[in-house]
Design an enzyme around this catalytic site. Structure first.
Site, PDB file in Angstrom:
ATOM      1  N   ASN A  27     -66.326   6.302   5.101  1.00 18.98           N
ATOM      2  CA  ASN A  27     -67.442   5.748   5.867  1.00 18.98           C
ATOM      3  C   ASN A  27     -67.340   4.225   5.806  1.00 18.98           C
ATOM      4  OD1 ASN A  27     -69.872   4.995   6.966  1.00 18.98           O
ATOM      5  ND2 ASN A  27     -71.148   5.866   5.330  1.00 18.98           N
ATOM      6  N   LYS A  29     -68.979   2.041   7.387  1.00 19.79           N
ATOM      7  CA  LYS A  29     -70.280   1.375   7.627  1.00 19.79           C
ATOM      8  C   LYS A  29     -70.100   0.231   8.632  1.00 19.79           C
ATOM      9  CE  LYS A  29     -71.770   3.093   3.209  1.00 19.79           C
ATOM     10  NZ  LYS A  29     -72.669   3.008   2.073  1.00 19.79           N
ATOM     11  N   HIS A 115     -77.417   9.944   7.049  1.00 23.29           N
ATOM     12  CA  HIS A 115     -77.039   9.090   5.910  1.00 23.29           C
ATOM     13  C   HIS A 115     -78.299   8.400   5.394  1.00 23.29           C
ATOM     14  CE1 HIS A 115     -75.282   5.865   3.582  1.00 23.29           C
ATOM     15  NE2 HIS A 115     -74.166   6.561   3.555  1.00 23.29           N
ATOM     16  N   GLU A 117     -78.902   5.512   4.453  1.00 20.92           N
ATOM     17  CA  GLU A 117     -79.186   4.193   5.041  1.00 20.92           C
ATOM     18  C   GLU A 117     -79.884   4.350   6.392  1.00 20.92           C
ATOM     19  OE1 GLU A 117     -75.203   2.598   4.679  1.00 20.92           O
ATOM     20  OE2 GLU A 117     -75.424   2.658   2.505  1.00 20.92           O
ATOM     21  N   GLU A 187     -75.306  12.970  -1.349  1.00 14.79           N
ATOM     22  CA  GLU A 187     -75.149  11.572  -1.744  1.00 14.79           C
ATOM     23  C   GLU A 187     -76.441  11.093  -2.402  1.00 14.79           C
ATOM     24  OE1 GLU A 187     -71.995   9.443   0.812  1.00 14.79           O
ATOM     25  OE2 GLU A 187     -73.836   9.448   1.953  1.00 14.79           O
ATOM     26  N   GLY A 193     -73.238   2.776  -3.303  1.00 13.73           N
ATOM     27  CA  GLY A 193     -72.973   1.339  -3.353  1.00 13.73           C
ATOM     28  C   GLY A 193     -73.415   0.662  -4.636  1.00 13.73           C
ATOM     29  N   SER A 233     -70.512   5.963  -4.822  1.00 15.73           N
ATOM     30  CA  SER A 233     -69.647   5.273  -5.790  1.00 15.73           C
ATOM     31  C   SER A 233     -68.484   6.139  -6.262  1.00 15.73           C
ATOM     32  CB  SER A 233     -70.467   4.743  -6.974  1.00 15.73           C
ATOM     33  OG  SER A 233     -71.418   3.805  -6.527  1.00 15.73           O
TER      34      SER A 233
HETATM   35  P1  PGA Z   1     -70.243   4.221  -1.613  1.00 14.17           P
HETATM   36  O1  PGA Z   1     -70.933   4.776  -0.259  1.00 14.17           O
HETATM   37  O2  PGA Z   1     -68.993   5.017  -1.825  1.00 14.17           O
HETATM   38  O3  PGA Z   1     -69.969   2.762  -1.320  1.00 14.17           O
HETATM   39  O4  PGA Z   1     -71.232   4.399  -2.707  1.00 14.17           O
HETATM   40  C1  PGA Z   1     -70.924   6.137   0.057  1.00 14.17           C
HETATM   41  C2  PGA Z   1     -71.665   6.345   1.347  1.00 14.17           C
HETATM   42  O5  PGA Z   1     -72.637   5.629   1.616  1.00 14.17           O
HETATM   43  O6  PGA Z   1     -71.322   7.235   2.146  1.00 14.17           O
END
Ligand code: PGA
Length: 270
Positions: A27, A29, A115, A117, A187, A193, A233
């Site tokens: 992903n 982003k 997601h 976000e 997630e 993140g 992460s």
């Molecule tokens: P990350 O993000 O691996 O940077 O924690 C995962 C995601 O948001 O899909």
């Protein structure tokens, strides 16, 4: 569908969980201009061709405007492309929106829906997500539906209830037949993140809970074949132990997917 293998057949009475093809998805982003996206995809494609002999499905999720370029680049390779979101509407006067059918027409095979976000920064409701899933499936895209609890929800012990309602509100009114086009990504919001990965036990416990919930609703055959990815992460150091858990079928990778070497190293752990 290529990955839709029957759970039971006359030759093998029970196929175990490890028959599910793993997925490693990147992903990206909102990162990178066109050149960055194309060179990241080119690097990944090169390392995968040289070094990866495994079976896992590989999916890249660039920003909307780079989907067509990346899809053209990886055409005829084993790498697939997806979008990070799609509209809840089919078409029409929705300025700024991108319809699922448009994504399909430029080479996307998958779309991420729900997601955290999108849920938190853009206030996407269960009704919105449900409509997006509907549009995506209708357009012939496969869906990676993301679920996850916040730290406060986990600390108050509500995490199972939250995941259950994210599943039931957005997914459980679809038919079992459509579930072969759906992948789930667990997630935990507190792990995205942050560098604070869920422990393998925490992740396995939730994946197993999700699979049981799917089984209760759609039946054991759907539950045994649906892929459930871990995200939050995930990196080169923790991927191996996460992917070795019985109910973890790969990963949705954010930060570490922006470096070709880390992404392929994670892929190699699958
Ligand atoms: P990350 O993000 O691996 O940077 O924690 C995962 C995601 O948001 O899909």
């Amino acid at each position: 569908m290529g990955y839709w293998t029957p759970v039971h057949d006359s030759h093998s009475p029970i196929q175990s969980f490890n028959m599910r093809t793993k997925i490693i998805a990147g992903n990206w982003k909102m990162n990178g201009d066109r050149e960055d996206a194309l060179s990241l995809a080119t690097e990944i494609m090169g390392i995968v061709a040289d070094e990866y002999m495994g079976e896992s499905e590989i999916i890249l999720f660039p920003p909307f405007v780079h989907i067509q370029g990346v899809a053209r680049l990886v055409e005829n390779t084993r790498i697939k492309v997806g979008a990070q979101d799609c509209s809840a509407h089919k078409q029409g006067a929705y300025t700024g929106e991108v319809a699922a059918s448009m994504l399909k027409s430029v080479g996307a095979n998958y779309v991420l829906i729900g997601h955290s976000e999108r849920r938190s920064y853009f206030n996407e409701s269960s009704a919105d997500l449900s409509a997006k899933i509907h549009q995506a499936l209708d357009a012939g895209l496969k869906v990676i539906y993301c679920v996850g609890e916040t730290l406060a929800q986990r600390q108050s012990g509500d995490h199972f209830e939250i995941i259950q309602s994210q599943l039931s509100e957005c997914l459980y009114h679809f038919s079992a037949d459509l579930m072969c086009h759906v992948v789930i990504a667990y997630e935990p919001v507190w792990a995205i993140g942050t560098g604070a990965t869920a422990t393998t036990d925490q992740a396995q416990e939730m994946h197993s809970f999700i699979r049981k919930s799917i089984s209760n609703h759609f039946g054991a055959d759907v539950a045994e074949t649906i892929r459930i990815l871990y995200g939050g992460s995930c990196n080169e150091n923790n991927a191996q132990s996460l992917f070795s858990m019985a109910d973890i079928d790969g990963g949705l990778i954010g930060g570490a997917s922006l470096k070709s070497r880390s992404f392929v190293n994670i892929l190699k752990c699958s």
